[in-house]
Design an enzyme around this catalytic site. Structure first.
Site, PDB file in Angstrom:
ATOM      1  N   ASP A 170     -10.132   3.315  -3.759  1.00 16.74           N
ATOM      2  CA  ASP A 170     -10.826   2.141  -3.205  1.00 16.74           C
ATOM      3  C   ASP A 170     -12.246   2.015  -3.732  1.00 16.74           C
ATOM      4  O   ASP A 170     -13.009   2.989  -3.751  1.00 16.74           O
ATOM      5  CB  ASP A 170     -10.912   2.265  -1.678  1.00 16.74           C
ATOM      6  CG  ASP A 170      -9.570   2.042  -1.037  1.00 16.74           C
ATOM      7  OD1 ASP A 170      -8.550   2.071  -1.742  1.00 16.74           O
ATOM      8  OD2 ASP A 170      -9.551   1.849   0.189  1.00 16.74           O
ATOM      9  N   ASP A 178       0.820  -1.215   0.000  1.00 19.37           N
ATOM     10  CA  ASP A 178       0.000   0.000   0.000  1.00 19.37           C
ATOM     11  C   ASP A 178       0.861   1.275   0.000  1.00 19.37           C
ATOM     12  O   ASP A 178       2.096   1.194   0.012  1.00 19.37           O
ATOM     13  CB  ASP A 178      -0.943  -0.078   1.221  1.00 19.37           C
ATOM     14  CG  ASP A 178      -2.327   0.467   0.916  1.00 19.37           C
ATOM     15  OD1 ASP A 178      -2.456   1.304   0.011  1.00 19.37           O
ATOM     16  OD2 ASP A 178      -3.285   0.057   1.608  1.00 19.37           O
TER      17      ASP A 178
END
Ligand code: GAL
Length: 365
Positions: free
Chosen positions: A176, A119
């Protein structure tokens, strides 16, 4: 192809949940159609490294440690994925791998990890993102185990221009996803004209699937209709995006199962040449997706992102099929129905938020 804890379970997952999911992947036939990686997302570790600087799995939720879980996953013929972050912390506030890349890669190898989702939160401002992905890419390639680097920087900093060179094998190209039609539509629109950047060795990852969440779970946002989930899966398949399940598959309904195990769409997604579809804008939020397959067939999607039903058509000339002497024999990928041989142009009414997909075989007159 695989399953990830995040979309449904957020922080709430444990060895028991993962084992149950693994068993279900095998017994339900999901393994047989290709779902393979079982991925623990953020929140598997404690909030501090140990005195030797190692990441520590939460002993309450993973009482036997990760090697035992990884052995279990491997014993079922599946692969084990884990999560970390380029920054000093993960997005969920746990220790990140910044400046620990090489030790962490060795630790992941010892645990039998096969896939690392990596990430982009808490990245030191002065260090370019590509350097941080390169560090982990080199560390993984030299850790003694084959570990896939799944970059997740949400397409920031023009990731499509450097992620392949930085060593990621998959890379998230947008923010997302949440379980709503608007999120699916925004993700689809974000990819238009970017089709050329994904492919073998560095797949463009449009994010995990929300099919089957039905408004419940960590990224819940109202849920989608069956037709919307079908469109979501079809566009991900045509785009050659990784297919990572995000619902609680143990409680998956029949609608979700029928979408997620559609063998034609999976074969389209997994075609060995790995070409993403190109898109032709039709009109009023309608797009035609054309994916050239290695066996000479074409997968064609007729996508209506708008709120009204529309006719969508494709002129064969525009996709490289001559108007005389050839036709396309078409099969509807959702119903399995043979549509016969079509010539010159194909026109189809597509309901709002729906996606009609055909497999087309060239035939000579
Ligand atoms: C986000 C990422 C999500 C999930 C989350 C975990 O940055 O895009 O997919 O991994 O972090 O905190």
């Amino acid at each position: 192809m695989g399953w990830n804890t995040y979309n449904t379970f957020g922080k709430e997952f444990s060895e028991e949940l993962v084992r149950g999911t693994v068993d279900y992947i095998v017994s339900s036939g999901l393994k047989e159609v290709g779902y393979e990686y079982v991925i623990l997302d953020d929140w598997w570790s404690l909030d501090k490294r140990d005195s030797a600087g190692r990441l520590v799995p939460d002993p309450v939720r993973f009482p036997n440690g990760l090697k035992v879980l990884s052995d279990y996953i491997h014993s079922k013929g599946l692969k084990f994925g884990i999560y970390s972050c380029v920054g000093v912390e993960t997005c969920g506030g746990l220790p990140g791998s910044f400046d620990h890349e090489y030790e962490d890669a060795r630790q992941f190898a010892e645990w039998g990890v096969d896939y690392l989702k990596y990430d982009y939160c808490y990245k030191p401002f002065h260090v370019p993102g590509h350097v941080l992905y390169k560090r982990m890419a080199i560390a993984l390639r030299n850790c003694g185990r084959d570990i896939l680097l799944a970059a997740c920087n949400w397409g920031y900093h023009d990731a499509h221009t450097w992620m392949r060179a930085a060593g990621a094998q998959t890379w998230r190209s947008y923010g997302d996803i949440s379980d709503s039609w608007s999120s699916i539509r925004d993700t689809i629109l974000s990819q238009l004209n970017r089709e050329c950047y994904g492919g073998i060795g560095a797949w463009n990852d449009m994010d995990m699937l929300v099919v089957g969440m039905n408004g419940k779970g960590h990224v819940a946002a109202g849920g989608c209709t069956h037709e919307e989930y079908k469109t979501h899966f079809a566009v991900w398949a045509l785009s050659a995006s990784p297919l990572i399940l995000g619902c609680d598959i143990r409680n998956m309904d029949e609608n979700a199962r029928s979408i997620l195990t559609n063998r034609d769409l999976i074969a389209i997604n997994q075609d060995p040449e790995g070409r993403p579809a190109y898109t032709i804008k039709y009109w009023h939020d309608c797009y035609v997706y054309v994916k050239m397959l290695s066996d000479g067939k074409l997968a064609i999607g007729f996508v209506n992102l708008g709120d009204k039903a529309n006719d969508v058509s494709v002129q064969f000339w525009d996709i490289g099929v001559p108007t005389r002497g050839y036709g396309l024999s078409m099969k509807d990928v959702w119903s399995g129905e043979e549509l016969g041989v079509i010539r010159e142009t194909y026109r189809r009414k597509v309901e709002p938020h729906a996606c009609h997909v055909v497999l087309a075989t060239l035939v000579e007159d």
